[in-house]
Design an enzyme around this catalytic site. Structure first.
Site, short mmCIF file in Angstrom:
data_model
loop_
_atom_site.label_atom_id
_atom_site.label_comp_id
_atom_site.label_asym_id
_atom_site.label_seq_id
_atom_site.Cartn_x
_atom_site.Cartn_y
_atom_site.Cartn_z
N LYS A 129 6.26 -15.22 -0.30
CA LYS A 129 5.56 -15.55 -1.54
C LYS A 129 6.41 -15.15 -2.75
O LYS A 129 6.91 -14.03 -2.83
CB LYS A 129 4.20 -14.86 -1.62
CG LYS A 129 3.35 -15.30 -2.79
CD LYS A 129 1.95 -14.73 -2.69
CE LYS A 129 1.09 -15.14 -3.89
NZ LYS A 129 0.95 -16.62 -3.97
N GLY A 134 8.77 -7.44 -2.03
CA GLY A 134 9.77 -7.66 -0.99
C GLY A 134 10.59 -8.92 -1.22
O GLY A 134 11.82 -8.93 -1.04
N CYS A 135 9.91 -9.99 -1.63
CA CYS A 135 10.60 -11.26 -1.85
C CYS A 135 11.53 -11.18 -3.06
O CYS A 135 12.61 -11.78 -3.07
CB CYS A 135 9.56 -12.37 -2.06
SG CYS A 135 8.49 -12.62 -0.62
N THR A 136 11.13 -10.43 -4.09
CA THR A 136 11.98 -10.25 -5.26
C THR A 136 13.22 -9.45 -4.88
O THR A 136 14.34 -9.73 -5.36
CB THR A 136 11.20 -9.53 -6.38
OG1 THR A 136 10.12 -10.37 -6.80
CG2 THR A 136 12.10 -9.24 -7.57
N ALA A 139 15.45 -11.91 -3.03
CA ALA A 139 15.97 -12.92 -3.96
C ALA A 139 17.02 -12.35 -4.90
O ALA A 139 18.05 -13.01 -5.18
CB ALA A 139 14.82 -13.52 -4.76
#
Length: 239
Positions: A129, A134-136, A139
């Site tokens: 998401k 975590g995704c940031t 990324a």
């Protein structure tokens, strides 16, 4: 001698002669009334039969409507059939090529994913998401090492089920230099083996120039994903 007249007989004849005769007009009126009653009865039967036919037609229509539902009671439409056809992309394993599939990027533009590997290799990393911790982390790791990937002949793309508008905000907020691809129905995500239970598994995939899948990490930790992807790219560059 003169013949005597029978008074009883005379009285009888007199009564017979004086008996009222049935009017022709009465008979005609009665006949008309009878015909009218019969006609009305026929019309009533016709209306009843029409109502029965209409009801039967209505039941048949309802039956037809029900037949357009599947076993779970969900409406079956042409769109759902088309979606099923799209979702029938076979699994992509090591050695397989990236299939032709149109997705949207963060600018809501159409992108054929197969065309991404025409001239260069591609590192495709998947996040559950957009704009979550975590995704940031994952990324931003690819953001910071982006020049290293491009120098080695590889472009970087982020893939998620988020809508383009959400991806665009995330890209602006975190200054992400690469494109983000939107796969809301998880068609490509599922083909890569990262779609399960309506969720996206954090992962990354390395495609060579021409589209062949050479490496994958599934699942992978946010901080490890950029480092492992670059290590694999370096081994290819040295060959």
């Amino acid at each position: 001698m003169p013949r005597k007249t029978n008074p009883a007989a005379e009285g009888s004849d007199s009564k017979i002669e004086q008996a009222p005769r049935r009017s022709t007009r009465l008979s005609t009126a009665q006949s008309v009334a009878n015909d009218s009653t019969a006609s009305n009865a026929k019309r009533t039967r016709d209306v009843d039969e029409a109502d029965v036919g209409s009801a039967a037609g209505s039941k048949k229509a309802k039956s037809t409507d029900r037949s357009t539902k599947d076993a779970k009671g969900s409406e079956v439409t042409d769109d759902s059939a088309a979606d099923s056809a799209i979702s029938a992309i076979p699994p992509i394993n090591i050695g397989d090529k990236l299939p032709s599939l149109i997705l949207k990027n963060e600018q809501d533009e159409d992108v054929d994913v197969a065309s991404l590997t025409t001239d260069r290799g591609v590192v495709l990393f998947l996040v559950p998401k957009a704009d979550t911790p975590g995704c940031t982390n994952q990324a931003c790791g690819f953001r910071d090492s982006y020049p290293d990937f491009t120098s080695a002949g590889f472009d970087v793309y982020c893939l998620s089920a988020d809508k383009p508008v959400a991806q665009s905000k995330w890209k602006t907020k975190k200054h992400l230099p690469y494109a983000l691809l939107s796969d809301p129905k998880r068609v490509l995500i599922t083909a890569l083996g990262a779609g399960e239970g309506g969720k996206t598994k954090r992962s990354h995939f390395v495609f060579l120039k021409g589209g062949q899948l050479a490496d994958k990490k599934l699942p992978v930790k946010p901080v490890d994903s950029p480092k492992l992807a670059y290590e694999f790219v370096q081994t290819i560059s040295k060959e």
